[in-house]
Structures are given as C-alpha cells and as structure tokens.
Design a protein around this motif. Structure first.
Motif, PDB file in Angstrom:
ATOM      1  N   ASP A   1     -22.546   2.109 -18.261  1.00 27.74           N
ATOM      2  CA  ASP A   1     -22.621   0.675 -18.536  1.00 27.74           C
ATOM      3  C   ASP A   1     -23.932   0.460 -19.275  1.00 27.74           C
ATOM      4  OD1 ASP A   1     -22.517  -2.048 -18.687  1.00 27.74           O
ATOM      5  OD2 ASP A   1     -22.295  -2.390 -16.533  1.00 27.74           O
ATOM      6  N   GLN A   2     -23.881   0.538 -20.580  1.00 26.05           N
ATOM      7  CA  GLN A   2     -25.075   0.606 -21.423  1.00 26.05           C
ATOM      8  C   GLN A   2     -25.081  -0.494 -22.470  1.00 26.05           C
ATOM      9  OE1 GLN A   2     -27.796   3.070 -21.492  1.00 26.05           O
ATOM     10  NE2 GLN A   2     -28.511   1.316 -22.678  1.00 26.05           N
ATOM     11  N   LEU A   3     -26.216  -1.166 -22.617  1.00 28.30           N
ATOM     12  CA  LEU A   3     -26.367  -2.174 -23.657  1.00 28.30           C
ATOM     13  C   LEU A   3     -26.814  -1.507 -24.948  1.00 28.30           C
ATOM     14  CD1 LEU A   3     -26.182  -5.299 -23.903  1.00 28.30           C
ATOM     15  CD2 LEU A   3     -28.675  -5.338 -23.626  1.00 28.30           C
ATOM     16  N   ALA A   4     -26.071  -1.726 -26.033  1.00 26.73           N
ATOM     17  CA  ALA A   4     -26.429  -1.189 -27.352  1.00 26.73           C
ATOM     18  C   ALA A   4     -27.020  -2.319 -28.184  1.00 26.73           C
ATOM     19  CB  ALA A   4     -25.194  -0.610 -28.037  1.00 26.73           C
ATOM     20  N   LEU A   5     -28.289  -2.205 -28.490  1.00 27.82           N
ATOM     21  CA  LEU A   5     -28.995  -3.268 -29.201  1.00 27.82           C
ATOM     22  C   LEU A   5     -28.809  -3.150 -30.710  1.00 27.82           C
ATOM     23  CD1 LEU A   5     -32.378  -3.247 -27.255  1.00 27.82           C
ATOM     24  CD2 LEU A   5     -30.371  -4.665 -26.841  1.00 27.82           C
ATOM     25  N   PRO A   6     -28.999  -4.254 -31.433  1.00 27.28           N
ATOM     26  CA  PRO A   6     -28.943  -4.187 -32.902  1.00 27.28           C
ATOM     27  C   PRO A   6     -29.923  -3.164 -33.442  1.00 27.28           C
ATOM     28  CG  PRO A   6     -28.996  -6.462 -32.153  1.00 27.28           C
ATOM     29  CD  PRO A   6     -29.259  -5.621 -30.946  1.00 27.28           C
ATOM     30  N   HIS A   7     -29.532  -2.501 -34.527  1.00 27.84           N
ATOM     31  CA  HIS A   7     -30.357  -1.453 -35.111  1.00 27.84           C
ATOM     32  C   HIS A   7     -30.175  -1.477 -36.628  1.00 27.84           C
ATOM     33  CE1 HIS A   7     -31.732   2.629 -36.137  1.00 27.84           C
ATOM     34  NE2 HIS A   7     -32.438   2.552 -35.035  1.00 27.84           N
ATOM     35  N   PRO A   8     -31.228  -1.218 -37.385  1.00 26.83           N
ATOM     36  CA  PRO A   8     -31.107  -1.247 -38.857  1.00 26.83           C
ATOM     37  C   PRO A   8     -30.455  -0.001 -39.435  1.00 26.83           C
ATOM     38  CG  PRO A   8     -33.363  -0.776 -38.228  1.00 26.83           C
ATOM     39  CD  PRO A   8     -32.626  -1.077 -36.951  1.00 26.83           C
ATOM     40  N   ALA A   9     -29.275   0.325 -38.941  1.00 24.73           N
ATOM     41  CA  ALA A   9     -28.494   1.448 -39.449  1.00 24.73           C
ATOM     42  C   ALA A   9     -27.027   1.170 -39.153  1.00 24.73           C
ATOM     43  CB  ALA A   9     -28.923   2.755 -38.788  1.00 24.73           C
ATOM     44  N   VAL A  10     -26.157   1.841 -39.871  1.00 24.42           N
ATOM     45  CA  VAL A  10     -24.731   1.794 -39.588  1.00 24.42           C
ATOM     46  C   VAL A  10     -24.446   2.883 -38.558  1.00 24.42           C
ATOM     47  CG1 VAL A  10     -22.408   2.099 -40.527  1.00 24.42           C
ATOM     48  CG2 VAL A  10     -24.173   0.924 -41.877  1.00 24.42           C
ATOM     49  N   THR A  11     -23.735   2.528 -37.490  1.00 23.09           N
ATOM     50  CA  THR A  11     -23.476   3.474 -36.410  1.00 23.09           C
ATOM     51  C   THR A  11     -22.047   3.999 -36.493  1.00 23.09           C
ATOM     52  OG1 THR A  11     -25.038   2.339 -34.954  1.00 23.09           O
ATOM     53  CG2 THR A  11     -23.434   3.797 -33.915  1.00 23.09           C
ATOM     54  N   LEU A  12     -21.927   5.296 -36.450  1.00 22.47           N
ATOM     55  CA  LEU A  12     -20.626   5.973 -36.467  1.00 22.47           C
ATOM     56  C   LEU A  12     -20.462   6.703 -35.140  1.00 22.47           C
ATOM     57  CD1 LEU A  12     -18.060   7.061 -37.876  1.00 22.47           C
ATOM     58  CD2 LEU A  12     -19.499   8.807 -38.945  1.00 22.47           C
ATOM     59  N   LEU A  13     -19.397   6.367 -34.398  1.00 24.75           N
ATOM     60  CA  LEU A  13     -19.131   6.977 -33.104  1.00 24.75           C
ATOM     61  C   LEU A  13     -17.871   7.832 -33.207  1.00 24.75           C
ATOM     62  CD1 LEU A  13     -19.863   7.048 -30.006  1.00 24.75           C
ATOM     63  CD2 LEU A  13     -18.133   5.259 -29.743  1.00 24.75           C
ATOM     64  N   LEU A  14     -18.009   9.120 -32.934  1.00 26.54           N
ATOM     65  CA  LEU A  14     -16.881  10.054 -32.986  1.00 26.54           C
ATOM     66  C   LEU A  14     -16.598  10.545 -31.572  1.00 26.54           C
ATOM     67  CD1 LEU A  14     -18.003  12.174 -36.083  1.00 26.54           C
ATOM     68  CD2 LEU A  14     -16.470  10.188 -36.046  1.00 26.54           C
ATOM     69  N   GLU A  15     -15.530  10.035 -30.978  1.00 30.06           N
ATOM     70  CA  GLU A  15     -15.189  10.392 -29.605  1.00 30.06           C
ATOM     71  C   GLU A  15     -14.205  11.561 -29.562  1.00 30.06           C
ATOM     72  OE1 GLU A  15     -15.746   6.636 -26.722  1.00 30.06           O
ATOM     73  OE2 GLU A  15     -13.731   6.966 -27.489  1.00 30.06           O
ATOM     74  N   PHE A  16     -14.328  12.365 -28.516  1.00 31.74           N
ATOM     75  CA  PHE A  16     -13.385  13.466 -28.354  1.00 31.74           C
ATOM     76  C   PHE A  16     -13.190  13.841 -26.892  1.00 31.74           C
ATOM     77  CE2 PHE A  16     -17.638  15.059 -29.073  1.00 31.74           C
ATOM     78  CZ  PHE A  16     -17.812  15.993 -28.062  1.00 31.74           C
ATOM     79  N   GLY A  17     -13.709  13.041 -25.967  1.00 33.00           N
ATOM     80  CA  GLY A  17     -13.607  13.330 -24.541  1.00 33.00           C
ATOM     81  C   GLY A  17     -12.259  12.938 -23.949  1.00 33.00           C
ATOM     82  N   PRO A  18     -12.079  13.203 -22.651  1.00 34.65           N
ATOM     83  CA  PRO A  18     -10.810  12.877 -21.993  1.00 34.65           C
ATOM     84  C   PRO A  18     -10.535  11.385 -21.910  1.00 34.65           C
ATOM     85  CG  PRO A  18     -12.437  13.639 -20.389  1.00 34.65           C
ATOM     86  CD  PRO A  18     -13.010  13.902 -21.738  1.00 34.65           C
ATOM     87  N   ARG A  19     -11.599  10.572 -21.943  1.00 39.54           N
ATOM     88  CA  ARG A  19     -11.431   9.120 -21.905  1.00 39.54           C
ATOM     89  C   ARG A  19     -12.279   8.481 -23.001  1.00 39.54           C
ATOM     90  NH1 ARG A  19     -11.505   7.412 -15.474  1.00 39.54           N
ATOM     91  NH2 ARG A  19      -9.898   8.894 -14.774  1.00 39.54           N
ATOM     92  N   SER A  20     -11.904   7.263 -23.359  1.00 39.69           N
ATOM     93  CA  SER A  20     -12.618   6.552 -24.417  1.00 39.69           C
ATOM     94  C   SER A  20     -13.549   5.500 -23.836  1.00 39.69           C
ATOM     95  CB  SER A  20     -11.628   5.853 -25.365  1.00 39.69           C
ATOM     96  OG  SER A  20     -10.877   6.797 -26.088  1.00 39.69           O
ATOM     97  N   ALA A  21     -14.675   5.311 -24.491  1.00 42.76           N
ATOM     98  CA  ALA A  21     -15.579   4.229 -24.121  1.00 42.76           C
ATOM     99  C   ALA A  21     -14.964   2.892 -24.527  1.00 42.76           C
ATOM    100  CB  ALA A  21     -16.919   4.414 -24.816  1.00 42.76           C
ATOM    101  N   LEU A  22     -15.288   1.856 -23.785  1.00 44.81           N
ATOM    102  CA  LEU A  22     -14.886   0.502 -24.126  1.00 44.81           C
ATOM    103  C   LEU A  22     -16.100  -0.224 -24.672  1.00 44.81           C
ATOM    104  CD1 LEU A  22     -12.615  -1.676 -23.983  1.00 44.81           C
ATOM    105  CD2 LEU A  22     -13.569  -2.327 -21.753  1.00 44.81           C
ATOM    106  N   ILE A  23     -15.972  -0.739 -25.881  1.00 43.02           N
ATOM    107  CA  ILE A  23     -17.082  -1.444 -26.531  1.00 43.02           C
ATOM    108  C   ILE A  23     -16.791  -2.935 -26.496  1.00 43.02           C
ATOM    109  CG2 ILE A  23     -18.523  -1.577 -28.586  1.00 43.02           C
ATOM    110  CD1 ILE A  23     -18.307   1.252 -27.402  1.00 43.02           C
ATOM    111  N   ASP A  24     -17.699  -3.700 -25.893  1.00 43.35           N
ATOM    112  CA  ASP A  24     -17.561  -5.156 -25.788  1.00 43.35           C
ATOM    113  C   ASP A  24     -18.606  -5.842 -26.649  1.00 43.35           C
ATOM    114  OD1 ASP A  24     -15.528  -6.041 -23.926  1.00 43.35           O
ATOM    115  OD2 ASP A  24     -16.689  -5.029 -22.374  1.00 43.35           O
ATOM    116  N   ASP A  25     -18.212  -6.869 -27.407  1.00 40.14           N
ATOM    117  CA  ASP A  25     -19.183  -7.770 -28.011  1.00 40.14           C
ATOM    118  C   ASP A  25     -18.548  -9.146 -28.113  1.00 40.14           C
ATOM    119  OD1 ASP A  25     -17.547  -7.815 -30.261  1.00 40.14           O
ATOM    120  OD2 ASP A  25     -18.982  -6.796 -31.566  1.00 40.14           O
ATOM    121  N   ALA A  26     -19.223 -10.063 -28.785  1.00 39.43           N
ATOM    122  CA  ALA A  26     -18.751 -11.446 -28.837  1.00 39.43           C
ATOM    123  C   ALA A  26     -17.398 -11.575 -29.532  1.00 39.43           C
ATOM    124  CB  ALA A  26     -19.783 -12.323 -29.544  1.00 39.43           C
ATOM    125  N   ALA A  27     -17.058 -10.621 -30.396  1.00 40.93           N
ATOM    126  CA  ALA A  27     -15.818 -10.706 -31.168  1.00 40.93           C
ATOM    127  C   ALA A  27     -14.623 -10.085 -30.468  1.00 40.93           C
ATOM    128  CB  ALA A  27     -16.004 -10.069 -32.539  1.00 40.93           C
TER     129      ALA A  27
END
Length: 253
Positions: free
Chosen positions: A13-39
C-alpha cells in the motif's frame, strides 16, 4: 530502472508521488498491482505520463520492472506523444499492443534480474532507434530547468534560446505535454520533497528551494499530493528514491 518484488509479508500500500519523468511499469508476477488515482483504477503493465497526480499502489505478490524515462527520450521509446499521456495513466497494451504481452512473457520466463534489465534495455533501445527526437532547443531548456531545480525564469530561457516566450510555451507543451512553467514547478516540488525526506527543516527547505515561505511550501505540497509536508517526509518511497533510481539498474527492493 529498478526491480521490485513483494515478498508477501504484508500487502503493498504505497503512495506514488508526482515525478518529473514518464513512468513505465512492466509487470510479470502472479498478481497485478492496483493503481488508484482521481481518474480511476488500473492494473497490469502501464505508462504514467508527466503531471501532478498522486497515485496509490496496492496489491500482493507483485513483481515488476519500473522505468523512469526522461521526457527527452520517452516519446521515441514509447511510440506515443507525451501530450497523450499528460497527467494520466494508460495501459501498456494500448501503447505497445502485442509487444506488451511479449515483454511480460519474457520477463516472467527469466529468473535473473540482470537478464531482465538487459531485455528491457534492449527493447527500449530498439524502439527508440530512428524515431523523431526532441528539438535541441527544448533539450537544452529541459536540462536547464532540471539542473536549476526548477528555479529558472521562463522569459530568460526563451531569450537564451532565441525564441519568443509564446513559441517556447507552444513547442514545450507540444513535445512534453505540459508548459515550461508547470514543468519548473514540478521539478521544484520534487527537489523540495526529497530534501524533506532527507530530514531537512521545512523552513530551510522553503527558503532554499525558491518558495516564498513555509506556508507556500505547505500549500504546494498539499496541492500536488493531498497530504502535508510532514506526511510526505515519512513516505518510504522517497526514503529509498536515491537508492532505487541510480544511474545503473538495481535489484528488487
């Protein structure tokens, strides 16, 4: 590039703060992370564009490679214009199509993190070859804003490039997806919150990072993250940021 693995001791349960870069997430584990934001909510491999949104990452048994791409190279490597990604999250399938599934399979079948990093680097290098690059004037402007931690005057940048302020604003927004002043604000914020996470006094951080006063720093951090400077300083993501994102790929945390 950094590798992350959830060892299953407790849910992520981790907060990801704004960052001056484009973030690319490549998942391959048994389960997927859930990403929540205002949208909304997303899961699986994804791309998060430059912007000001704070996102929360939740899940269990997550394994992924996460890459921060400078906006100077992100569009060429992703094959999509940065304005299309601005302040938003996009499933990687929508950007790379079948290649997103291919890279997931390759990462899942590889048991060495060194090999995984090499696979990702080779793919990005291949994708970035022979694609349009950022205007050299904008490359200089972005690097100048970054090196100055956001403390630059946009008028002065335009003068040094030999452009009008209007042209700089237009070309910058077209290629990076946000105007130069907003980019400077984001970079200043990033520098300030890392100073806070390192234990610096908020009043001193405000004075040394270009804020009018401590109240100004407080308001901007709340506007970017929805939490106070004190809460931001305790975020574990910032505490390991300089460890997880050096100039060479890192093994999972």
């Amino acid at each position: 590039m950094a590798g992350f693995r959830d060892h299953g001791l407790k849910p992520v349960d981790q907060l990801a703060l704004p960052h001056p870069a484009v973030t690319l997430l490549l998942e391959f584990g048994p389960r997927s992370a859930l990403i929540d934001d205002a949208a909304g909510q997303w899961h699986g491999s994804l791309v998060a564009g430059l912007g000001t949104g704070t996102r929360r990452v939740r899940g269990e048994q997550i394994e992924c490679v996460q890459i921060r791409l400078s906006p100077l190279i992100a569009a060429s490597m992703l094959g999509v214009s940065l304005p299309e990604l601005s302040d938003s999250v996009v499933p990687l399938d929508a950007v790379w199509g079948r290649e997103a599934g291919w890279i997931r399979e390759q990462l899942a079948e590889t048991h060495s993190w060194t090999e995984r990093f090499a696979i990702v680097e080779a793919l990005l290098t291949h994708r970035g070859a022979c694609r349009p690059s950022v205007d050299p004037e904008l490359t200089w402007a972005w690097r100048r804003i970054r090196s100055g931690h956001g403390l630059v005057r946009i008028d002065a940048l335009a003068d040094e490039i030999g452009w009008t302020r209007k042209r700089l604003w237009s070309r910058f927004h077209t290629q990076f997806g946000l105007p130069p002043k907003r980019a400077a604000t984001l970079i200043r914020f990033d520098h300030a919150v890392h100073r806070l996470a390192a234990g610096a006094d908020p009043a001193r951080v405000a004075a040394e990072t270009g804020y009018a006063d401590q109240s100004h720093l407080h308001r901007e951090i709340v506007a970017f993250t929805g939490i106070t400077p004190h809460a931001v300083a305790d975020e574990s993501w910032l505490a390991v940021d300089d460890i997880a994102w050096p100039t060479t790929p890192q093994h999972p945390r």
